[in-house]
Write an enzyme that holds these catalytic residues in place. Sequence first.
Site, mmCIF file in Angstrom:
data_model
loop_
_atom_site.group_PDB
_atom_site.id
_atom_site.type_symbol
_atom_site.label_atom_id
_atom_site.label_comp_id
_atom_site.label_asym_id
_atom_site.label_seq_id
_atom_site.Cartn_x
_atom_site.Cartn_y
_atom_site.Cartn_z
ATOM 1 N N GLY A 193 0.807 -1.214 0.000
ATOM 2 C CA GLY A 193 0.000 0.000 0.000
ATOM 3 C C GLY A 193 0.844 1.269 0.000
ATOM 4 N N GLY A 194 2.138 1.146 0.339
ATOM 5 C CA GLY A 194 3.052 2.281 0.236
ATOM 6 C C GLY A 194 2.764 3.414 1.199
ATOM 7 N N CYS A 204 0.778 6.262 1.185
ATOM 8 C CA CYS A 204 -0.566 6.746 1.523
ATOM 9 C C CYS A 204 -1.181 5.891 2.627
ATOM 10 C CB CYS A 204 -1.450 6.736 0.278
ATOM 11 S SG CYS A 204 -3.108 7.316 0.598
ATOM 12 N N HIS A 239 -29.727 23.871 -0.184
ATOM 13 C CA HIS A 239 -29.628 24.675 1.034
ATOM 14 C C HIS A 239 -29.878 23.790 2.266
ATOM 15 C CE1 HIS A 239 -30.016 27.983 3.819
ATOM 16 N NE2 HIS A 239 -31.125 27.419 4.278
HETATM 17 C C1 LIG Z 1 2.482 12.680 5.775
HETATM 18 C C2 LIG Z 1 1.916 12.569 4.398
HETATM 19 C C3 LIG Z 1 0.600 12.886 4.169
HETATM 20 C C4 LIG Z 1 0.063 12.783 2.900
HETATM 21 N N1 LIG Z 1 -1.242 13.131 2.719
HETATM 22 C C5 LIG Z 1 -1.775 13.053 1.483
HETATM 23 C C6 LIG Z 1 -3.143 13.382 1.264
HETATM 24 O O1 LIG Z 1 -3.871 13.730 2.188
HETATM 25 N N2 LIG Z 1 -3.634 13.262 0.007
HETATM 26 C C7 LIG Z 1 -2.862 12.857 -1.041
HETATM 27 O O2 LIG Z 1 -3.356 12.775 -2.163
HETATM 28 N N3 LIG Z 1 -1.558 12.546 -0.866
HETATM 29 C C8 LIG Z 1 -1.002 12.631 0.360
HETATM 30 N N4 LIG Z 1 0.307 12.289 0.548
HETATM 31 C C9 LIG Z 1 1.098 11.833 -0.619
HETATM 32 C C10 LIG Z 1 0.761 10.377 -0.954
HETATM 33 O O3 LIG Z 1 0.976 9.563 0.171
HETATM 34 C C11 LIG Z 1 1.580 9.859 -2.142
HETATM 35 O O4 LIG Z 1 1.511 10.802 -3.169
HETATM 36 C C12 LIG Z 1 0.969 8.538 -2.601
HETATM 37 O O5 LIG Z 1 1.209 7.541 -1.633
HETATM 38 C C13 LIG Z 1 1.439 8.063 -3.964
HETATM 39 O O6 LIG Z 1 2.601 7.395 -3.876
HETATM 40 P P1 LIG Z 1 3.118 6.399 -4.995
HETATM 41 O O7 LIG Z 1 2.009 5.650 -5.620
HETATM 42 O O8 LIG Z 1 3.989 7.160 -5.884
HETATM 43 O O9 LIG Z 1 4.047 5.397 -4.156
HETATM 44 P P2 LIG Z 1 4.137 5.074 -2.628
HETATM 45 O O10 LIG Z 1 2.804 5.091 -1.997
HETATM 46 O O11 LIG Z 1 5.201 5.899 -2.030
HETATM 47 O O12 LIG Z 1 4.590 3.542 -2.665
HETATM 48 C C14 LIG Z 1 5.799 3.129 -3.220
HETATM 49 C C15 LIG Z 1 6.060 1.704 -2.790
HETATM 50 O O13 LIG Z 1 7.179 1.201 -3.495
HETATM 51 C C16 LIG Z 1 7.966 0.418 -2.614
HETATM 52 N N5 LIG Z 1 9.328 0.412 -3.149
HETATM 53 C C17 LIG Z 1 10.172 1.470 -3.276
HETATM 54 N N6 LIG Z 1 11.327 1.090 -3.863
HETATM 55 C C18 LIG Z 1 11.205 -0.238 -4.106
HETATM 56 C C19 LIG Z 1 12.052 -1.204 -4.674
HETATM 57 N N7 LIG Z 1 13.254 -0.865 -5.172
HETATM 58 N N8 LIG Z 1 11.643 -2.486 -4.739
HETATM 59 C C20 LIG Z 1 10.413 -2.838 -4.269
HETATM 60 N N9 LIG Z 1 9.557 -1.960 -3.720
HETATM 61 C C21 LIG Z 1 9.945 -0.674 -3.651
HETATM 62 C C22 LIG Z 1 7.835 1.153 -1.290
HETATM 63 O O14 LIG Z 1 8.138 0.282 -0.203
HETATM 64 C C23 LIG Z 1 6.377 1.568 -1.309
HETATM 65 O O15 LIG Z 1 5.558 0.585 -0.725
HETATM 66 C C24 LIG Z 1 0.869 12.351 1.813
HETATM 67 C C25 LIG Z 1 2.205 12.004 2.035
HETATM 68 C C26 LIG Z 1 2.720 12.112 3.308
HETATM 69 C C27 LIG Z 1 4.153 11.729 3.508
#
Ligand SMILES: Cc1cc2nc3c(=O)[nH]c(=O)nc-3n(C[C@H](O)[C@H](O)[C@H](O)COP(=O)(O)OP(=O)(O)OC[C@H]3O[C@@H](n4cnc5c(N)ncnc54)[C@H](O)[C@@H]3O)c2cc1C
Length: 469
Positions: free
Chosen positions: A39-40, A42, A441
Amino acid sequence: MAKTYDAIVIGTGQAGPSLAVRLAGAGQKVAVIERKLFGGTCVNTGCIPTKTMVASAYAAHMARRAVEYGVNVGGPVTVDMKRVKARKDAVSEKSRTGVEGWLRGTKNLTVYEGQARFESARDVSIGPERLTAPQIFINVGGRAVVPALPGIDTVPYLTNSSMMDVDFLPRHLVIVGGSYIGLEFGQMFRRFGSEVTIIEMASRLISREDEDVSATVREILEAEGVHIRLNAKCIALSKRGDEIAASVDCTDGPPTAVGSHLLLAVGRRPNTDDLGLEKAGVEVDKRGYIMVDDQLRTSAPGVWALGDCNGRGAFTHTSYNDYEIVAANLLDGDSRRVSDRIQAYALYIDPPLGRCGWTDAQVVGSGRRALVGKRPMTRVGRAVEKGETQGFMKIVVDADTKEIMGAAILGVGGDEVIHCILDAMYAKAPSTVLQRAMHIHPTVAELVPTILGELKPLTGARTGAGSAA
Ligand SMILES: Cc1cc2nc3c(=O)[nH]c(=O)nc-3n(C[C@H](O)[C@H](O)[C@H](O)COP(=O)(O)OP(=O)(O)OC[C@H]3O[C@@H](n4cnc5c(N)ncnc54)[C@H](O)[C@@H]3O)c2cc1C
């Protein structure tokens, strides 16, 4: 021997899982690789846990204000941080296990756990294991920047990730960074009961926003007792007994902010430095973001980059939209593009800021004649009824074409209300369509047509007739 797939997806952020399941559903043999938490960002350290905690902070805030509504709480309001964290963990975990279960339960899809590295544009290794595929999709996201501030190695610090383990109330949380992440944590911990100081290098908070937005956000936070230190050009850190001192060199106020805990919230960097991208011929820009075209193809044929790592967005919705664009192009014969989307996001302080389209500065910079409608939330019936009247609503329109150019709704419900404007922009409807719509409203959104009927020239925008130079 390498295992052969039709597609490899690296990372399970907001684009990878949906794309993997979609490709598998289309009959392709797909491998998905995750090195840490399904789930990364987010799901585990970003949107979901922070908004869950914002909800706890809101409950505490409203409990303290209960008497204003004629409600007796019966004693001082205190916050049980262990329960706040447990609630947050439960919500995150449900989402994380949901993603993992979804992937593992999908036919044609194999999940690998470990660090993925490119060996070529077709080959990926995970430790000793080797996978090969003609299509590789990178969704590796980003991580918090730890800035090279003087003294950073001498003090303990928190980032948005380690903040997720905090199950106690910091006595005084010092936050370096007055942008989206810093402000959300700042107000939240103030409401939990911490003293909070936010240190920002720029002359105003969230300096990418309009000045009136920055100023009102500052008022909202200061009204709750958050200390804000701007113009902190030379931040340096040091230990002072059990506490942490941040010298801030601001133009006013004491030269040092001393707190019990330090949170770094100064931005994020892409997870592209340990992927072996050079072996695949995938080019990155000078900040490490993977360079992509309008359909998210990288410089290496057969390799795409989605989500935060491509620098084309930093939100969950931009990452998910990247998935939709790639899937539409590859599977639906629909040539969707990144440039089709309209900038939109929210800042989840309370009240929230919903934003779409251009800022005033961008409108002025465009040289177009523009009109603005603005209304304080004190003149929005629904906000008055709820007793939540901080902020304002603002919509900017092209004076000649009536195209809606941008909006900021900083007020109760702002994160939802902004969508009625955003959707009108996607429909390419002139502002007159929205102005004549009958809204329900009492809602905050019912004032959107009213505001569009009260437009005035935007300060700084071109006023003369004729086309822009
Ligand atoms: C505190 C905070 C609050 C936020 N609030 C919001 C919000 O309210 N609304 C919003 O739209 N966005 C918000 N964001 C931003 C949002 O979380 C990200 O934009 C979103 O998660 C999209 O990320 P992504 O899909 O690029 O990858 P990510 O969600 O970052 O996931 C990447 C995944 O790849 C994996 N990975 C990385 N390198 C490797 C590798 N070499 N091999 C295997 N796996 C790997 C990681 O472990 C991770 O699980 C927030 C961010 C933070 C930090």
